[in-house]
Design a protein around this motif. Sequence first.
Motif, mmCIF file in Angstrom:
data_model
loop_
_atom_site.group_PDB
_atom_site.id
_atom_site.type_symbol
_atom_site.label_atom_id
_atom_site.label_comp_id
_atom_site.label_asym_id
_atom_site.label_seq_id
_atom_site.Cartn_x
_atom_site.Cartn_y
_atom_site.Cartn_z
ATOM 1 N N ALA A 1 0.832 -1.209 0.000
ATOM 2 C CA ALA A 1 0.000 0.000 0.000
ATOM 3 C C ALA A 1 0.867 1.259 0.000
ATOM 4 N N ASP A 2 1.955 1.240 0.775
ATOM 5 C CA ASP A 2 2.873 2.384 0.788
ATOM 6 C C ASP A 2 3.429 2.644 -0.613
ATOM 7 N N TYR A 3 3.863 1.583 -1.274
ATOM 8 C CA TYR A 3 4.399 1.741 -2.632
ATOM 9 C C TYR A 3 3.348 2.293 -3.591
ATOM 10 N N SER A 4 2.111 1.874 -3.414
ATOM 11 C CA SER A 4 1.045 2.378 -4.266
ATOM 12 C C SER A 4 0.851 3.879 -4.072
ATOM 13 N N TYR A 5 0.819 4.326 -2.825
ATOM 14 C CA TYR A 5 0.671 5.768 -2.567
ATOM 15 C C TYR A 5 1.898 6.546 -3.034
ATOM 16 N N LEU A 6 3.077 6.001 -2.832
ATOM 17 C CA LEU A 6 4.291 6.656 -3.327
ATOM 18 C C LEU A 6 4.224 6.806 -4.841
ATOM 19 N N ALA A 7 3.838 5.727 -5.525
ATOM 20 C CA ALA A 7 3.782 5.752 -6.988
ATOM 21 C C ALA A 7 2.781 6.784 -7.486
ATOM 22 N N LYS A 8 1.629 6.876 -6.836
ATOM 23 C CA LYS A 8 0.637 7.872 -7.238
ATOM 24 C C LYS A 8 1.215 9.278 -7.147
ATOM 25 N N SER B 1 -2.241 14.661 2.656
ATOM 26 C CA SER B 1 -2.380 15.837 3.514
ATOM 27 C C SER B 1 -2.958 17.003 2.720
ATOM 28 N N PRO B 2 -3.904 17.746 3.314
ATOM 29 C CA PRO B 2 -4.507 18.884 2.612
ATOM 30 C C PRO B 2 -3.446 19.881 2.143
ATOM 31 N N GLY B 3 -3.587 20.321 0.898
ATOM 32 C CA GLY B 3 -2.685 21.309 0.342
ATOM 33 C C GLY B 3 -1.351 20.764 -0.129
ATOM 34 N N GLN B 4 -1.145 19.456 -0.030
ATOM 35 C CA GLN B 4 0.110 18.836 -0.447
ATOM 36 C C GLN B 4 -0.171 17.864 -1.592
ATOM 37 N N TYR B 5 0.772 17.729 -2.492
ATOM 38 C CA TYR B 5 0.676 16.748 -3.580
ATOM 39 C C TYR B 5 -0.696 16.848 -4.267
ATOM 40 N N GLU B 6 -1.000 18.047 -4.700
ATOM 41 C CA GLU B 6 -2.322 18.351 -5.264
ATOM 42 C C GLU B 6 -2.730 17.424 -6.404
ATOM 43 N N GLY B 7 -1.766 16.952 -7.158
ATOM 44 C CA GLY B 7 -2.083 16.070 -8.272
ATOM 45 C C GLY B 7 -2.683 14.750 -7.855
ATOM 46 N N MET B 8 -2.566 14.405 -6.590
ATOM 47 C CA MET B 8 -3.115 13.129 -6.106
ATOM 48 C C MET B 8 -4.610 13.010 -6.373
ATOM 49 N N LYS B 9 -5.332 14.113 -6.304
ATOM 50 C CA LYS B 9 -6.782 14.014 -6.502
ATOM 51 C C LYS B 9 -7.157 13.724 -7.951
ATOM 52 N N TYR B 10 -6.198 13.904 -8.869
ATOM 53 C CA TYR B 10 -6.460 13.639 -10.278
ATOM 54 C C TYR B 10 -5.868 12.313 -10.731
#
Length: 128
Positions: A12-19, A58-67
């Motif tokens: 799961a960590d690797y998946s979030y890192l990759a995103k 985290s809010p306001g961080q890594y904004e591209g994550m939502k896309y």
Amino acid sequence: MILETILALTPADYSYLAKAVQVEAASKTADEFCVAVSILNRVRSPLYPNNVRDVVLSPGQYEGMKYNPFAKASVISRLKDTDSMLKAYETIGDRTDFKGQRMLRYRVASEDPMCHPKGNFYHYHWQS
């Protein structure tokens, strides 16, 4: 130590890192590893959440994550290269933050390392 953090990563960590890497780093460059290491530096820091998921969401961080809802298997596979992760750590040290190409004019070359000319530059949280 960063190696202990790397070795403790779950699927799961690797998946979030990759995103996060997919939306924040120059693709297929050393910058991918530097973004991943900067995230892991946050996990290790008492100033940020202590797990990859909460750091990248985290809010306001890594904004591209939502896309970017999906992690590419090829990116996950690349990030599992421990030697490349350690090399990235040698380059950026304990830096937790980075700015992209649009902010390059603010980079202080002697203080803010880059992992690839088309990638980000890295700094400490207290450097604005």
